[in-house]
Design a protein around this motif. Structure first.
Motif, PDB file in Angstrom:
ATOM      1  N   PRO A 166       8.444  -2.675   7.302  1.00  0.00           N
ATOM      2  CA  PRO A 166       6.992  -2.665   7.107  1.00  0.00           C
ATOM      3  C   PRO A 166       6.282  -2.841   8.445  1.00  0.00           C
ATOM      4  O   PRO A 166       6.815  -3.487   9.347  1.00  0.00           O
ATOM      5  N   PRO A 167       5.094  -2.270   8.568  1.00  0.00           N
ATOM      6  CA  PRO A 167       4.353  -2.423   9.831  1.00  0.00           C
ATOM      7  C   PRO A 167       4.034  -3.896  10.085  1.00  0.00           C
ATOM      8  O   PRO A 167       3.787  -4.655   9.156  1.00  0.00           O
ATOM      9  N   THR A 168       4.023  -4.283  11.336  1.00  0.00           N
ATOM     10  CA  THR A 168       3.699  -5.657  11.693  1.00  0.00           C
ATOM     11  C   THR A 168       2.196  -5.868  11.596  1.00  0.00           C
ATOM     12  O   THR A 168       1.416  -4.910  11.574  1.00  0.00           O
ATOM     13  N   ARG A 169       1.772  -7.124  11.573  1.00  0.00           N
ATOM     14  CA  ARG A 169       0.341  -7.418  11.462  1.00  0.00           C
ATOM     15  C   ARG A 169      -0.476  -6.827  12.601  1.00  0.00           C
ATOM     16  O   ARG A 169      -1.546  -6.276  12.351  1.00  0.00           O
ATOM     17  N   LEU A 224      -0.930  -3.202  11.789  1.00  0.00           N
ATOM     18  CA  LEU A 224      -1.839  -2.979  10.660  1.00  0.00           C
ATOM     19  C   LEU A 224      -3.298  -3.197  11.070  1.00  0.00           C
ATOM     20  O   LEU A 224      -4.185  -2.469  10.628  1.00  0.00           O
ATOM     21  N   THR A 263      -7.624   0.548  13.703  1.00  0.00           N
ATOM     22  CA  THR A 263      -8.217   0.736  12.384  1.00  0.00           C
ATOM     23  C   THR A 263      -9.637   0.199  12.433  1.00  0.00           C
ATOM     24  O   THR A 263      -9.886  -0.837  13.024  1.00  0.00           O
ATOM     25  N   TRP A 303     -12.375  -1.535  10.310  1.00  0.00           N
ATOM     26  CA  TRP A 303     -12.498  -2.331   9.086  1.00  0.00           C
ATOM     27  C   TRP A 303     -13.971  -2.553   8.789  1.00  0.00           C
ATOM     28  O   TRP A 303     -14.717  -3.026   9.632  1.00  0.00           O
ATOM     29  N   LEU A 342      -3.393  -8.693   4.184  1.00  0.00           N
ATOM     30  CA  LEU A 342      -3.494  -7.610   5.161  1.00  0.00           C
ATOM     31  C   LEU A 342      -2.553  -6.501   4.750  1.00  0.00           C
ATOM     32  O   LEU A 342      -1.339  -6.681   4.701  1.00  0.00           O
ATOM     33  N   THR A 343      -3.139  -5.363   4.384  1.00  0.00           N
ATOM     34  CA  THR A 343      -2.371  -4.159   4.083  1.00  0.00           C
ATOM     35  C   THR A 343      -2.952  -3.037   4.935  1.00  0.00           C
ATOM     36  O   THR A 343      -3.866  -3.269   5.720  1.00  0.00           O
ATOM     37  N   ASP A 344      -2.468  -1.831   4.756  1.00  0.00           N
ATOM     38  CA  ASP A 344      -3.009  -0.722   5.543  1.00  0.00           C
ATOM     39  C   ASP A 344      -4.414  -0.322   5.097  1.00  0.00           C
ATOM     40  O   ASP A 344      -5.096   0.428   5.789  1.00  0.00           O
ATOM     41  N   ALA A 401     -10.309  -0.596   5.079  1.00  0.00           N
ATOM     42  CA  ALA A 401     -10.038   0.311   6.195  1.00  0.00           C
ATOM     43  C   ALA A 401     -10.818   1.602   5.937  1.00  0.00           C
ATOM     44  O   ALA A 401     -10.661   2.220   4.896  1.00  0.00           O
ATOM     45  N   ARG A 430      -8.771   5.367  10.704  1.00  0.00           N
ATOM     46  CA  ARG A 430      -7.567   5.047  11.497  1.00  0.00           C
ATOM     47  C   ARG A 430      -7.571   5.912  12.717  1.00  0.00           C
ATOM     48  O   ARG A 430      -8.002   6.981  12.759  1.00  0.00           O
TER      49      ARG A 430
END
Length: 143
Positions: A38-41, A44, A48, A50, A117-119, A140, A143
């Motif tokens: 999984p992508p790291t924080r 993520l 991006t 937000w 925290l997700t994508d 988000a 990107r």
């Protein structure tokens, strides 16, 4: 001569059989989905934009600018855009083992607990002295 020729045939067949089995195994491995990390924080958060979509606070005096945006960069900078279009910048870093987000804007530093925290979603909780809290929900948008 006939005996030597008959010994080469089983060797050729065995080598060919192994080659076929290896090819089938490789094809199967290519078809099966591979596990991914999984992508790291930081990944993520970074690169991006937000947008603040909602907030809840422990007091009516504590508010947030719904519609404002933040864009984190991997180099530790962040750009803020208020809902009225005004922009400013600052720095950011993850602290407490990546569970908290520290943002410095000018001389003011805030620390927020990362609740989610997700994508596509970022939820933060900030403690406001002496006993207040502000929870912000971001989506988000680019990107």
């Amino acid at each position: 001569m006939h005996a030597a020729n008959s010994q080469k045939t089983p060797l050729r067949f065995t080598a060919f059989a192994w080659l076929v089995l290896l090819s089938i195994g490789l094809c199967q491995a290519c078809r099966e989905p591979q596990a991914t990390q999984p992508p790291t924080r930081p990944i993520l958060l970074a690169d991006t934009t937000w947008q603040l979509v909602s907030f809840t606070s422990s007091s009516p005096e504590i508010t947030a600018d719904v519609g404002s945006r933040m864009r984190f960069n991997l180099n530790g900078t962040v750009r803020f855009t208020a809902s009225n279009g005004d922009t400013s910048s600052g720095t950011w870093r993850l602290i407490s083992g990546g569970n908290e987000l520290e943002i410095t804007k000018g001389t003011q530093t805030t620390v927020s607990e990362i609740l989610e925290l997700t994508d596509i979603r970022l939820r933060l909780r900030q403690r406001i002295p002496p006993s207040g809290t502000l929870e912000t929900n971001y989506a988000a948008v680019a990107r």
